[in-house]
Design a protein around this motif. Structure first.
Motif, short mmCIF file in Angstrom:
data_model
loop_
_atom_site.label_atom_id
_atom_site.label_comp_id
_atom_site.label_asym_id
_atom_site.label_seq_id
_atom_site.Cartn_x
_atom_site.Cartn_y
_atom_site.Cartn_z
N TYR A 29 38.48 43.84 43.84
CA TYR A 29 39.19 45.10 43.63
C TYR A 29 38.40 46.28 44.21
N GLU A 75 37.55 41.67 31.23
CA GLU A 75 38.78 40.89 31.09
C GLU A 75 39.03 39.89 32.21
N LYS A 76 38.60 40.23 33.44
CA LYS A 76 38.96 39.40 34.60
C LYS A 76 37.75 38.80 35.33
N MET A 93 37.83 45.87 33.52
CA MET A 93 38.27 44.80 34.42
C MET A 93 37.24 43.67 34.44
N GLU A 132 36.91 38.95 40.59
CA GLU A 132 38.10 39.79 40.76
C GLU A 132 37.74 41.27 40.78
N THR A 133 36.77 41.68 39.98
CA THR A 133 36.39 43.09 39.95
C THR A 133 35.78 43.52 41.28
#
Length: 183
Positions: free
Chosen positions: A171, A162-163, A159, A167-168
């Motif tokens: 999350y 990629e993001k 994650m 964002e991680t």
């Protein structure tokens, strides 16, 4: 390299790394774990070999392994720090072998923070958000780690790759509200 350069270099490296982990743990919602992260590295059992084998190019544990055949400092470290998957192994009564045990989620998150911080400290200005995943994947075939723990850390590292961090960490903070696997 003379003693004073090794001493200051090792101290600065572990302290910069620890401070980066504290920042990441704060973002993840586990500030106390960040504040207590890797304090054993300042103990004589870990700090003295760290200075002795410090080169500034790799972990002092590698130098100690080459000289002694194993790293006593690493064995001390992994036995006291629950964010290392190596801490989480125990004797299995059924198989009669030491085997990996699933890590509680809060320590998986601290391990994630540790890996990201290590990538930033050791790669410096060349750090990319894909580095922690690449490091994990390179060593994956040689690790004895519980499948669920491996899947959780790999998910977070992927994650991140990629993001991105924002964002991680969002999350991670959200996932704590749903996880009962925290000690």
């Amino acid at each position: 390299m003379n003693f004073w350069r090794r001493l200051s270099g090792h101290f600065m490296t572990i302290t910069k790394h620890r401070h980066q982990v504290i920042r990441h743990c704060a973002k993840a919602g586990i500030l106390w774990q960040g504040l207590t992260h890797d304090l054993s590295k300042y103990s004589p059992a870990e700090f003295i070999p760290g200075v002795r084998y410090y080169t500034g190019k790799r972990s002092p544990n590698e130098g100690e392994r080459e000289t002694e055949g194993y790293s006593k400092a690493w064995m001390h470290h992994k036995g006291r720090n629950k964010h290392h998957f190596e801490y989480w192994s125990d004797y299995n009564l059924e198989t009669k072998r030491n085997e990996p045990v699933e890590m509680p989620y809060n320590y998986v998150v601290e391990m994630f923070c540790d890996r990201v911080a290590a990538g930033k400290i050791y790669n410096g200005k060349n750090y990319k958000q894909t580095d922690p995943l690449a490091y994990f994947e390179k060593r994956k075939p040689h690790r004895s780690i519980h499948k669920n723990t491996r899947d959780q850390i790999e998910f977070l590292l992927r994650m991140l790759a990629e993001k991105g961090e924002e964002e991680t960490f969002r999350y991670i903070r959200h996932s704590f509200h749903q996880s009962k696997d925290v000690i």
